[in-house]
Design an enzyme around this catalytic site. Structure first.
Site, PDB file in Angstrom:
ATOM      1  N   ILE A 574       0.643  -1.137  -0.090  1.00 49.34           N
ATOM      2  CA  ILE A 574      -0.009  -0.027   0.185  1.00 49.34           C
ATOM      3  C   ILE A 574       0.699   1.310   0.042  1.00 49.34           C
ATOM      4  CG2 ILE A 574      -2.069  -1.112   1.000  1.00 49.34           C
ATOM      5  CD1 ILE A 574      -0.903   0.102   3.835  1.00 49.34           C
ATOM      6  N   GLY A 575       2.037   1.044   0.065  1.00 49.22           N
ATOM      7  CA  GLY A 575       2.943   2.261  -0.119  1.00 49.22           C
ATOM      8  C   GLY A 575       4.319   2.083  -0.086  1.00 49.22           C
ATOM      9  N   ARG A 576       5.199   3.148  -0.253  1.00 46.65           N
ATOM     10  CA  ARG A 576       6.535   2.741  -0.145  1.00 46.65           C
ATOM     11  C   ARG A 576       7.259   4.107   0.759  1.00 46.65           C
ATOM     12  NH1 ARG A 576      10.247  -0.330  -2.303  1.00 46.65           N
ATOM     13  NH2 ARG A 576       9.036  -1.774  -3.342  1.00 46.65           N
ATOM     14  N   GLY A 577       7.813   3.732   1.857  1.00 49.66           N
ATOM     15  CA  GLY A 577       8.198   4.902   2.482  1.00 49.66           C
ATOM     16  C   GLY A 577       9.875   5.063   2.375  1.00 49.66           C
ATOM     17  N   VAL A 582       5.523  -0.639   2.759  1.00 47.52           N
ATOM     18  CA  VAL A 582       4.461  -0.936   3.578  1.00 47.52           C
ATOM     19  C   VAL A 582       3.330  -1.727   3.061  1.00 47.52           C
ATOM     20  CG1 VAL A 582       2.925   0.449   5.161  1.00 47.52           C
ATOM     21  CG2 VAL A 582       5.018   1.559   4.284  1.00 47.52           C
ATOM     22  N   ASP A 702       9.439  16.446  11.954  1.00 50.80           N
ATOM     23  CA  ASP A 702       8.955  16.378  10.390  1.00 50.80           C
ATOM     24  C   ASP A 702       7.442  16.053   9.944  1.00 50.80           C
ATOM     25  OD1 ASP A 702      10.014  15.792   8.052  1.00 50.80           O
ATOM     26  OD2 ASP A 702      10.182  13.467   8.103  1.00 50.80           O
TER      27      ASP A 702
END
Ligand SMILES: *[C@@H]1O[C@H](CO)[C@@H](O)[C@H](O)[C@H]1NC(C)=O
Ligand SMILES: *[C@@H]1O[C@H](CO)[C@@H](O)[C@H](O)[C@H]1NC(C)=O
Ligand SMILES: *[C@@H]1O[C@H](CO)[C@@H](O)[C@H](O)[C@H]1NC(C)=O
Ligand SMILES: *[C@@H]1O[C@H](CO)[C@@H](O)[C@H](O)[C@H]1NC(C)=O
Ligand SMILES: *[C@@H]1O[C@H](CO)[C@@H](O)[C@H](O)[C@H]1NC(C)=O
Ligand SMILES: *[C@@H]1O[C@H](CO)[C@@H](O)[C@H](O)[C@H]1NC(C)=O
Ligand SMILES: *[C@@H]1O[C@H](CO)[C@@H](O)[C@H](O)[C@H]1NC(C)=O
Length: 913
Positions: A574-577, A582, A702
């Site tokens: 569902i994502g890439r950090g 992820v 952040d």
């Protein structure tokens, strides 16, 4: 002309004058101030004037000569008398001795006149002749040059040919202007008789040749302006002109050496001898030039040492390029007015000199903006003192033997537009801090020995157009740089291209998960990371391996097997950090989670991982993304969060409508203004909790739109505490409040507190700054430091909004997808809060509690009330309503700079008159 100069006269005279004025008003009113002489007559002798009005007449000879001029140039016929007819003969000025008048001035400047100058011999009392800026042709009539009554002779900008007549008679002339014509031949020796002359202007006569005659008798001379001719021979002897102000002899063919006496003139402001390619020898001592502002010796054949400017504190422009200089003083720091300096294309060895630091350049006009040291043999590094030149717009030091690292302090020079260091021996990596140079347009670093990864921070520079990196030893270049629109990027073929590897790119971290990104802002090359990892692996220490013992007892530890079951063996990405993928997961009880997996071969982020687990297992707030657990088996570092099904605020802002869809995040509907306020309030409460309710306080470090995550009810929670830092507690000895943590800068470009960057002091107000940027984003739907907000090239997002607020045009910057559906007063209030959050001085920024209060007020204006948050007390009363924020001072537009190293010098063509 009016009655004000008369007010000092006695009442009788005043009355007389009034009468005279009344009488002559019709004639005189339109005669402008050039009628100075007449007005002096009025002042001195009203009676005389009166008589002249009635009786005085021109001699028939002068009258017919005037008529001849009038007809020749097709000028209007006067009605009565050219001496008094202001409507039709304004170009004539007369004087009178009681019985007769006589012409003393003819002024026909800029009248489109053509043909030769008519005869002037009849004007026996002519003292001023102005024929400037016409198309007059023919030769210069000797009769004019015989007119010994002449004091001012302005003939410049015409098409005269022939040569300059004998000048012996011009003994009363103070000002002679003959520039920009077609005259040829030489300057007559008889110019030496013009002993009254203060101004001699012969500039831009390309056919004027020969030597400059002896001018030693011209002791009244102030301005000698004979540049852009074809004069040869040696420089003139001007020793006797004690009050000389300007010597402009540029662009001739003068030769020989510079007489030392020429540089002894205390009052000279302009010393411009440039572009005389045969002018050679050493430069004499310049310490006598106490008032010099422009010192130009470029494009000559001068050698030896660049002069030592110790007394010349008014110097603004120093141009010495294209000579044969071999040495240079190491210190120019007392030139407090210096604006531009060029020594390029010489053979100078030694180190780069120290230059006047900004803090001593007190005059806002006179600040060092351009320096060019290109194409010499300078060695050593960039001097420390240069880090204090904060008004610099261009630094050119290419083609030298410079070495050492590019100092990271150059990131403080935030006015820099052009930085050219190519063809040197610079080593080390490009400092990430160059990402703070928001005005940077050109960065030329080719042909050095730079290594490491090109920092991703450069991708966030809104004005960067040219980035030249070829012939270095870089290991990697971030893909985002290659993707940057409008950037001319040149680099070596063998350099590896790496994907976004850090949270420093505000545009990359996305994903419908909680706290996707653990990460330092520092972009470290993947290769470098691997190399580091492998070297450390060889001398493996226990510290490299995380074990459960390092982890807080309160956090739930999952086994790798459990993780695999939860994610269905990493089924749904569902994502890439910043540090890995992820995955979507489901716990045994059906609870949805987001599973963040650290890339196994990366050492980077170890401390962030530990930090986040420790913090999140201790902190609990409804506006912080909850940690469910972690896993540290088999070198895997995995974090399990509550699943935030609606993704990040970032996605909602920028992936709505036709927005880009990186990482396949789903398209989002634009958020309403009320929803945006809700989200801001939620997020502000989460941050407030970190600041106020944690002891000691915690700084998130952040805060940005992609770290504000939304659940299925669109409630916002702050994620990614990997970078968070705790402020040390107050020193119990003196009881002083904590002043902040001193640390290496981490965070995300565009959201970073400038004070934190400059002073390295991290306080809770750094988060406030970042949050202010988020508010600005939510208002405008524009990314911080993104160039795409309309026509505002050099502006930051904050400046853009500040401008709109100042001009009472806030609606022009508000996100158009809101379609005006918001309360104007509330919107203004929120904009004020945001602008206050991003004030440069952290002490001026509000606390998070006050921000929550103000946002709540704005929500009330929309007819909504936020449900009070039981976990968090909102502090403060009502500090914001309607109150104005101090304006952000916008920098004035800088003069243009040509990147070849040429300067534009507004004062070089100063008209001496
Ligand atoms: C004009 O010049 C002559 C001498 O050439 C002089 O006698 C006369 O007084 C002058 N006239 C005026 C009005 O100054
Ligand atoms: C001179 O001529 C140009 C065009 O030939 C015209 O535009 C300008 O107005 C004229 N100037 C004067 C002072 O007559
Ligand atoms: C001089 O004449 C040229 C063309 O013959 C014209 O273009 C120019 O404007 C004129 N200049 C002045 C000052 O009248
Ligand atoms: C320049 O100066 C050197 C001496 O310093 C001389 O030898 C050379 O001929 C000069 N060049 C020119 C073009 O004058
Ligand atoms: C410039 O930046 C460095 C770190 O990059 C910092 O230590 C220093 O204090 C800064 N200097 C000024 C004058 O802001
Ligand atoms: C980069 O260059 C510096 C200075 O020459 C050196 O100390 C460092 O080891 C180099 N790094 C890499 C990864 O080559
Ligand atoms: C891009 O930069 C290179 C190297 O600086 C330069 O040679 C080239 O002309 C530039 N191309 C464009 C389109 O500006």
């Amino acid at each position: 002309m009016n009655s004000s100069p008369m007010s000092s006269k006695t009442s009788t005279i005043s009355a007389l004058v009034s009468a005279a004025m009344a009488m002559t008003r019709g004639l005189f009113l339109r005669r402008a101030s050039i009628r100075l002489l007449v007005s002096m007559f009025l002042l001195c002798s009203v009676e005389l004037m009166h008589i002249q009005m009635a009786n005085a007449a021109l001699s028939p000879a002068e009258e017919s000569a005037l008529e001849n001029w009038r007809q020749r140039f097709n000028l209007t016929k006067w009605t009565v008398d050219p001496c008094v007819d202001s409507a039709t003969a304004a170009w004539v000025t007369c004087s009178t001795d009681g019985q007769t008048s006589t012409v003393i001035s003819i002024d026909l400047k800029q009248r489109n006149l053509t043909g030769p100058i008519p005869d002037t011999t009849a004007f026996t009392n002519l003292s001023r002749l102005v024929l400037s800026e016409n198309n007059l042709t023919g030769g210069l009539p000797p009769s004019i040059f015989n007119q010994s009554t002449l004091q001012l002779l302005y003939l410049e900008s015409n098409q005269f040919g022939g040569s300059i007549p004998d000048m012996s008679a011009l003994t009363s002339v103070t000002e002679l202007a003959l520039d920009s014509t077609q005259i040829s031949g030489t300057i007559p020796e008889s110019i030496s008789r013009m002993t009254a002359a203060t101004h001699i202007r012969l500039q831009n006569n390309p056919n004027l040749t020969g030597a400059i005659p002896d001018l030693s008798a011209l002791s009244n001379l102030l301005y000698l302006d004979a540049g852009f001719c074809a004069l040869n021979g040696s420089l003139p002897d001007l020793r006797n002109a004690k009050d000389l102000i300007s010597v402009k002899l540029a662009q001739n063919d003068l030769s020989g050496t510079i007489p030392p006496a020429l540089f002894q003139h205390e009052k000279v402001k302009y010393m411009e001898l440039n572009d005389n390619s045969r002018l050679s020898g050493n430069v004499p001592d310049v310490t006598g030039l106490l008032e010099v502002e422009s010192f130009q010796l470029k494009n000559c054949n001068l050698s030896g040492a660049v002069p030592h400017f110790t007394t010349n504190v008014k110097l603004k422009y120093l141009g010495l390029e294209n000579n044969q200089f071999t040495t240079i003083p190491t210190d120019f720091t007392n030139l407090t007015d210096l604006q531009a300096m060029s020594v390029q294309n010489n053979s100078i060895t030694g180190v780069l000199p120290d230059l006047p630091p900004s803090y001593i350049q007190t005059d806002a006009e006179n600040q060092l903006k351009w320096i060019t040291f290109s194409n010499n043999r300078f060695s050593g590094g960039i001097p420390k003192s240069w880090n204090e030149l904060k008004y610099l717009e261009a630094v050119n030091a290419d083609h030298n033997n410079l070495s050492g690292v590019i100092p990271k302090e150059m990131g403080n020079l935030t006015n820099l537009k052009h930085l050219t260091l190519s063809y040197n021996q610079f080593s080390g990596s490009i400092p990430e801090e160059l990402g703070f140079l928001l005005k940077l347009e050109t960065l030329s670093l080719e042909n050095n020995q730079l290594n490491g990864t090109v920092p991703e921070s450069l991708a966030s520079l809104p004005n960067l157009q040219d980035l030249a990196l070829t012939n270095n030893r870089f290991t990697a270049i971030p893909e985002v740089l290659r993707q940057k629109p409008g950037l001319n990027l040149t680099y070596d073929n063998n350099v590896q291209i790496i994907d976004g590897k850090s949270s420093s790119s505000s545009g990359l971290s996305a994903g419908a998960i909680a706290g996707v990104v653990i990460g330092a802002a520092v972009a470290i090359a993947a290769v470098l990371a691997i190399v580091l990892y492998m070297t450390r692996k060889r001398r493996k220490s226990n510290k490299d391996q995380l074990s459960k013992d390092d982890m807080p007892k309160s956090a739930h530890a999952f086994t790798l097997k459990e993780i695999k079951a939860i994610t269905g063996n990493n089924k749904t990405l569902i994502g890439r950090g910043g540090f890995g993928p992820v995955y979507y997961g489901k716990l045994a009880d059906g609870k949805e989670v987001a599973v963040k997996v650290r890339a196994t071969d990366s050492k980077q982020g170890y401390s962030e991982f530990l930090n986040e687990v420790r913090l999140l297992s201790r902190l609990h707030h409804r506006n912080l993304v909850p940690l469910v657990g972690y896993c540290v088996e088999a070198q895997q570092q995995i974090l399990v969060y509550v699943y935030m099904s609606e993704g990040s605020l970032y996605e909602h802002l920028y992936h709505s409508g036709s927005g880009a869809k990186r990482y396949q995040s789903p398209e989002r509907q634009p958020l309403s203004w009320i929803k945006r306020l809700d989200i801001l309030i939620d997020a502000a409460r989460g941050i407030e909790y970190l600041h106020k309710d944690c002891n000691p306080p915690l700084i998130h470090r952040d805060v940005k739109a992609s770290n504000i995550l939304l659940n299925d009810k669109l409630e916002a929670k702050v994620g990614d505490l990997g970078l968070s830092k705790q402020i040390p507690e107050a020193d119990p000895a003196d009881g002083a409040p904590p002043t902040g943590v001193s640390t290496a800068v981490k965070g995300t470009f565009g959201y970073l507190d400038p004070e934190y960057f400059v002073r390295r002091k991290l306080t809770t107000k750094s988060d406030v700054f970042s949050f202010g940027m988020v508010i600005l984003e939510i208002i405008t739907c524009k990314r911080p430091q993104n160039q795409d907000f309309s026509g505002a090239d050099d502006f930051t997002l904050a400046e853009w909004v500040q401008n709109a607020v100042s001009e009472d045009q806030l609606e022009s910057v508000v996100d158009s997808t809101l379609k005006g559906e918001y309360n104007d007063e509330g919107m203004l209030m929120v904009a004020h809060v945001a602008l206050k959050c991003v004030l440069p001085d952290s002490a001026d920024r509000p606390e998070m509690g006050a921000i929550v209060t103000a946002l709540n007020e704005a929500l009330l204006l929309e007819g909504h009330a936020d449900i009070p948050n039981p976990d968090s007390e909102t502090a403060g009363s009502v500090p914001f309503s309607g109150q104005l924020v101090p304006p952000i001072i916008l920098p004035s537009p800088p003069p243009s700079f040509v990147s070849t190293g040429q300067f534009s010098h507004p004062s070089w063509n100063t008209d001496p008159r």
